[in-house]
Design a protein around this motif. Structure first.
Motif, PDB file in Angstrom:
ATOM      1  N   PHE A 186       0.844  -1.198   0.000  1.00  0.00           N
ATOM      2  CA  PHE A 186       0.000   0.000   0.000  1.00  0.00           C
ATOM      3  C   PHE A 186       0.878   1.247   0.000  1.00  0.00           C
ATOM      4  CE2 PHE A 186      -3.421  -2.821   0.917  1.00  0.00           C
ATOM      5  CZ  PHE A 186      -4.581  -2.142   0.570  1.00  0.00           C
ATOM      6  N   SER A 187       0.560   2.172  -0.870  1.00  0.00           N
ATOM      7  CA  SER A 187       1.368   3.379  -1.003  1.00  0.00           C
ATOM      8  C   SER A 187       0.596   4.416  -1.793  1.00  0.00           C
ATOM      9  CB  SER A 187       2.690   3.060  -1.720  1.00  0.00           C
ATOM     10  OG  SER A 187       3.480   4.211  -1.869  1.00  0.00           O
ATOM     11  N   LEU A 188       0.932   5.683  -1.572  1.00  0.00           N
ATOM     12  CA  LEU A 188       0.429   6.754  -2.415  1.00  0.00           C
ATOM     13  C   LEU A 188       1.539   7.325  -3.289  1.00  0.00           C
ATOM     14  CD1 LEU A 188      -1.372   7.448   0.608  1.00  0.00           C
ATOM     15  CD2 LEU A 188      -2.633   8.408  -1.326  1.00  0.00           C
ATOM     16  N   SER A 189       2.694   6.670  -3.277  1.00  0.00           N
ATOM     17  CA  SER A 189       3.863   7.170  -4.006  1.00  0.00           C
ATOM     18  C   SER A 189       4.472   6.019  -4.793  1.00  0.00           C
ATOM     19  CB  SER A 189       4.893   7.751  -3.032  1.00  0.00           C
ATOM     20  OG  SER A 189       4.311   8.756  -2.219  1.00  0.00           O
ATOM     21  N   MET A 190       4.358   6.097  -6.110  1.00  0.00           N
ATOM     22  CA  MET A 190       4.818   5.010  -6.971  1.00  0.00           C
ATOM     23  C   MET A 190       6.116   5.381  -7.673  1.00  0.00           C
ATOM     24  SD  MET A 190       1.823   4.108  -6.060  1.00  0.00           S
ATOM     25  CE  MET A 190       0.659   5.270  -6.727  1.00  0.00           C
ATOM     26  N   GLY A 191       7.193   4.661  -7.341  1.00  0.00           N
ATOM     27  CA  GLY A 191       8.448   4.870  -8.035  1.00  0.00           C
ATOM     28  C   GLY A 191       8.350   4.422  -9.481  1.00  0.00           C
ATOM     29  N   CYS A 192       9.027   5.134 -10.367  1.00  0.00           N
ATOM     30  CA  CYS A 192       8.912   4.868 -11.802  1.00  0.00           C
ATOM     31  C   CYS A 192      10.227   4.447 -12.442  1.00  0.00           C
ATOM     32  CB  CYS A 192       8.363   6.105 -12.515  1.00  0.00           C
ATOM     33  SG  CYS A 192       6.710   6.568 -11.950  1.00  0.00           S
ATOM     34  N   GLY A 193      11.226   4.095 -11.611  1.00  0.00           N
ATOM     35  CA  GLY A 193      12.475   3.586 -12.142  1.00  0.00           C
ATOM     36  C   GLY A 193      13.193   4.590 -13.028  1.00  0.00           C
ATOM     37  N   SER A 194      14.164   4.089 -13.782  1.00  0.00           N
ATOM     38  CA  SER A 194      14.949   4.974 -14.645  1.00  0.00           C
ATOM     39  C   SER A 194      14.088   5.607 -15.734  1.00  0.00           C
ATOM     40  CB  SER A 194      16.108   4.204 -15.283  1.00  0.00           C
ATOM     41  OG  SER A 194      15.628   3.137 -16.088  1.00  0.00           O
ATOM     42  N   TRP A 195      12.997   4.912 -16.151  1.00  0.00           N
ATOM     43  CA  TRP A 195      12.122   5.486 -17.174  1.00  0.00           C
ATOM     44  C   TRP A 195      11.519   6.805 -16.714  1.00  0.00           C
ATOM     45  CZ3 TRP A 195      10.693   0.022 -16.330  1.00  0.00           C
ATOM     46  CH2 TRP A 195      11.295  -0.836 -17.262  1.00  0.00           C
ATOM     47  N   GLY A 196      11.176   6.886 -15.420  1.00  0.00           N
ATOM     48  CA  GLY A 196      10.575   8.100 -14.890  1.00  0.00           C
ATOM     49  C   GLY A 196      11.561   8.982 -14.151  1.00  0.00           C
ATOM     50  N   GLY A 197      12.851   8.659 -14.247  1.00  0.00           N
ATOM     51  CA  GLY A 197      13.867   9.463 -13.583  1.00  0.00           C
ATOM     52  C   GLY A 197      13.878   9.307 -12.077  1.00  0.00           C
ATOM     53  N   ASN A 198      13.493   8.126 -11.592  1.00  0.00           N
ATOM     54  CA  ASN A 198      13.389   7.891 -10.153  1.00  0.00           C
ATOM     55  C   ASN A 198      14.450   6.920  -9.656  1.00  0.00           C
ATOM     56  OD1 ASN A 198       9.733   7.885 -10.186  1.00  0.00           O
ATOM     57  ND2 ASN A 198      11.166   9.581 -10.196  1.00  0.00           N
ATOM     58  N   SER A 199      14.698   6.974  -8.349  1.00  0.00           N
ATOM     59  CA  SER A 199      15.695   6.091  -7.746  1.00  0.00           C
ATOM     60  C   SER A 199      15.106   4.743  -7.355  1.00  0.00           C
ATOM     61  CB  SER A 199      16.300   6.760  -6.498  1.00  0.00           C
ATOM     62  OG  SER A 199      15.290   7.105  -5.566  1.00  0.00           O
ATOM     63  N   ILE A 200      13.785   4.602  -7.343  1.00  0.00           N
ATOM     64  CA  ILE A 200      13.142   3.322  -7.027  1.00  0.00           C
ATOM     65  C   ILE A 200      12.153   2.976  -8.132  1.00  0.00           C
ATOM     66  CG2 ILE A 200      13.417   3.603  -4.528  1.00  0.00           C
ATOM     67  CD1 ILE A 200      10.407   4.288  -4.399  1.00  0.00           C
ATOM     68  N   ASP A 201      11.891   1.661  -8.295  1.00  0.00           N
ATOM     69  CA  ASP A 201      10.956   1.221  -9.323  1.00  0.00           C
ATOM     70  C   ASP A 201       9.773   0.478  -8.717  1.00  0.00           C
ATOM     71  OD1 ASP A 201      12.082  -1.141  -8.495  1.00  0.00           O
ATOM     72  OD2 ASP A 201      13.025  -1.634 -10.401  1.00  0.00           O
ATOM     73  N   GLU A 202       9.550   0.650  -7.426  1.00  0.00           N
ATOM     74  CA  GLU A 202       8.464  -0.035  -6.729  1.00  0.00           C
ATOM     75  C   GLU A 202       7.658   0.967  -5.917  1.00  0.00           C
ATOM     76  OE1 GLU A 202      10.077  -2.814  -3.916  1.00  0.00           O
ATOM     77  OE2 GLU A 202      11.703  -1.473  -3.368  1.00  0.00           O
ATOM     78  N   ASN A 203       6.583   0.494  -5.305  1.00  0.00           N
ATOM     79  CA  ASN A 203       5.795   1.359  -4.447  1.00  0.00           C
ATOM     80  C   ASN A 203       6.616   1.747  -3.222  1.00  0.00           C
ATOM     81  OD1 ASN A 203       3.823   0.748  -6.273  1.00  0.00           O
ATOM     82  ND2 ASN A 203       2.331  -0.004  -4.787  1.00  0.00           N
ATOM     83  N   PHE A 204       6.677   3.032  -2.935  1.00  0.00           N
ATOM     84  CA  PHE A 204       7.381   3.492  -1.738  1.00  0.00           C
ATOM     85  C   PHE A 204       6.757   2.855  -0.505  1.00  0.00           C
ATOM     86  CE2 PHE A 204       7.135   6.490   1.834  1.00  0.00           C
ATOM     87  CZ  PHE A 204       8.473   6.489   2.202  1.00  0.00           C
ATOM     88  N   ASN A 205       7.598   2.323   0.390  1.00  0.00           N
ATOM     89  CA  ASN A 205       7.092   1.717   1.616  1.00  0.00           C
ATOM     90  C   ASN A 205       8.126   1.834   2.728  1.00  0.00           C
ATOM     91  OD1 ASN A 205       8.642  -1.078   1.792  1.00  0.00           O
ATOM     92  ND2 ASN A 205       8.053  -0.804  -0.357  1.00  0.00           N
ATOM     93  N   HIS A 206       7.811   1.296   3.877  1.00  0.00           N
ATOM     94  CA  HIS A 206       8.653   1.506   5.055  1.00  0.00           C
ATOM     95  C   HIS A 206      10.065   0.978   4.874  1.00  0.00           C
ATOM     96  CE1 HIS A 206       7.430  -2.674   5.735  1.00  0.00           C
ATOM     97  NE2 HIS A 206       8.407  -2.778   6.622  1.00  0.00           N
ATOM     98  N   LYS A 207      10.253  -0.024   4.021  1.00  0.00           N
ATOM     99  CA  LYS A 207      11.579  -0.604   3.856  1.00  0.00           C
ATOM    100  C   LYS A 207      12.572   0.361   3.217  1.00  0.00           C
ATOM    101  CE  LYS A 207       9.730  -5.295   3.700  1.00  0.00           C
ATOM    102  NZ  LYS A 207       9.539  -6.536   2.903  1.00  0.00           N
TER     103      LYS A 207
END
Length: 476
Positions: A423-444
């Motif tokens: 569950f998250s309101l923040s979705m990482g978009c990986g290198s395609w979206g210029g992001n450092s994560i490619d998964e749903n942001f979570n506590h980990k």
């Protein structure tokens, strides 16, 4: 003397934020000292209950809509409850303090450690749910957190913070663990937070994400959404129409995971459009579509009198002539192209979807890829189909981190009780979206891991063992 000189060189905004940071650091060190899992979990539950208590949820939802002018109260209540409950489910049995893994085979022991002070920039579209989820995740891992709300979200954030602190007072948790940049919020204050926090979590405008990445502080940002959903010739058309309607209309399409474009295979176009009409989608004729496009797309932005508004307000604002307007739930316009010259091919943040048609599934996939390349790369796409291999091919070939299959997209992308996404309101978009994560942001993402590394029996391969197959094929 040098310290006094440095302090005198700071602006008032910088000193305000620096004071928040120092208070947060003191509270975080005390929170972490001799901590156990129960301490972190209790604080996370306190912050969650601050919002989930029904009367407070209703009050905060009403305040959010009244002050931002975005979304609707009924769906805000549902979102606040569902998203927070989902995060609590995800973190319930997760260990985030002390030894979390001990592997005798590798000789490595992993110890969870807090990040420190998290800075969270939160959007006006979700001024209550997003900060609550960020706070719960941060506390679960032993962190302090400072919220930076949007200007329109300040009042709701302040009220939420007051309820969190009231819950903290019940269990003896320091209020300085959760703070917010005080009003009036400003870019200068947000920038200072970006520079001084230990980690940034940024949801909202791409401008904020880019500023976070260039601040010098490690940052988790998310990419822009522009969700495209394919309906192929094997889909359950009635179910697809119902799911698209429920997703598109939820909270007046404030979610980055709401459908912006529908691509329908020609073989079922007429049948599907009949089902979509039954589910509340209204395909506009050319004159009405032209009026809507002219009203919605203004210069380089979207008309704030239309985005995230009830459909009857959109119809009245634009002056649309619809025979069955009283049963309309959202509006559909034909797409005339893809790219900067065709604004209907981008994210609309409103109860408006764009319709494209394709000869077959391969054609639909090409159109979806073009839409993603134009806007929303890395975020997500959807498909309604009976052929699972088609979803797999989309995941293997398209620039996307998520392929949502036979689900209401905005409910599924950010985690659902009937799928396995966090569950998250923040979705990482990986290198395609210029992001450092490619998964749903979570506590980990809010833990440091210290690794104890011990010697193990030597495992050094021979060169011949490694290169044997290669040499056989290519020679030495």
């Amino acid at each position: 003397m040098a310290l006094a000189l440095q302090t005198s060189d700071l602006s008032e905004d910088e000193m305000i934020v620096d004071t928040l940071i120092e208070r947060a650091r003191i509270a975080q060190r005390a929170f972490e000292h001799r901590a156990d899992q129960a301490r972190y979990d209790r604080a996370a539950l306190a912050a969650a209950w601050a919002l989930m208590e029904p009367s407070r949820n209703e009050e905060l939802s009403k305040l959010a809509v009244a002050t931002t002018g975005l979304g609707n109260v009924r769906d805000k209540i549902t979102k606040n409850h569902r998203k927070t409950l989902g995060v609590l489910r995800d973190i319930k049995n997760s260990k985030t303090v002390g030894i979390i893994k001990d592997d005798s085979a590798t000789g490595i022991t992993e110890i969870a450690r807090p990040i420190g002070v998290v800075g969270a920039v939160v959007p006006s579209t979700n001024p209550v749910a997003t900060p609550t989820n960020n706070v719960v995740n941060a506390l679960k891992c032993g962190n302090a957190i400072i919220l930076s709300p949007s200007p329109k979200g300040v009042e709701a954030c302040m009220k939420l913070l007051g309820y969190i602190h009231a819950e903290f007072d019940k269990i003896g948790v320091a209020n300085d663990l959760v703070q917010m940049i005080p009003a009036p919020v400003s870019k200068a204050k947000a920038q200072r937070l970006m520079e001084k926090a230990d980690l940034l979590v940024v949801t909202g405008s791409q401008n904020n994400v880019h500023r976070a990445y260039s601040s010098g502080t490690p940052a988790i940002g998310v990419g822009a959404g522009n969700v495209t959903v394919i309906v192929d010739e094997t889909a359950d058309l009635a179910a697809a129409a119902d799911k698209i309607s429920a997703s598109k209309t939820f909270d007046n399409s404030t979610s980055c995971s709401s459908e912006n474009a529908l691509i329908v295979v020609d073989a079922v176009r007429d049948a599907f459009m009949a089902e979509l009409h039954r589910a509340g989608g209204r395909l506009l004729d050319k004159p009405n579509a032209a009026k809507l496009k002219s009203a919605l797309f203004q210069g380089d932005g979207l008309n704030r009198r239309i985005i995230a508004q009830d459909v009857d307000k959109v119809i009245a604002e634009v002056g649309l002539d619809l025979a069955d307007a009283e049963t309309a739930k959202f509006l559909v316009i034909e797409g005339s192209g893809i790219g900067p010259d065709y604004p209907e091919s981008g994210e609309k943040l409103s109860l408006v979807a764009t319709l494209y048609h394709a000869r077959d599934f391969d054609g639909a996939k090409r159109i979806a890829s073009e839409l993603l390349t134009h806007q929303g790369a890395g975020h997500s796409v959807g498909i309604h189909t009976s052929i699972d291999e088609r979803a797999v091919s989309m995941g293997a070939e398209m620039p996307t981190c998520r392929v949502i299959v036979n689900q209401a997209h905005c409910f599924a992308t950010g985690g659902s009780f009937d799928n396995g996404m966090p569950f998250s309101l923040s979705m990482g978009c990986g290198s395609w979206g210029g992001n450092s994560i490619d998964e749903n942001f979570n506590h980990k993402h809010l833990m440091n891991i210290t690794r104890i590394v011990r010697p193990i029996p030597i495992d050094e391969p021979a060169v011949d063992e490694i290169f044997a197959d290669y040499w056989q094929e290519a020679g030495k």
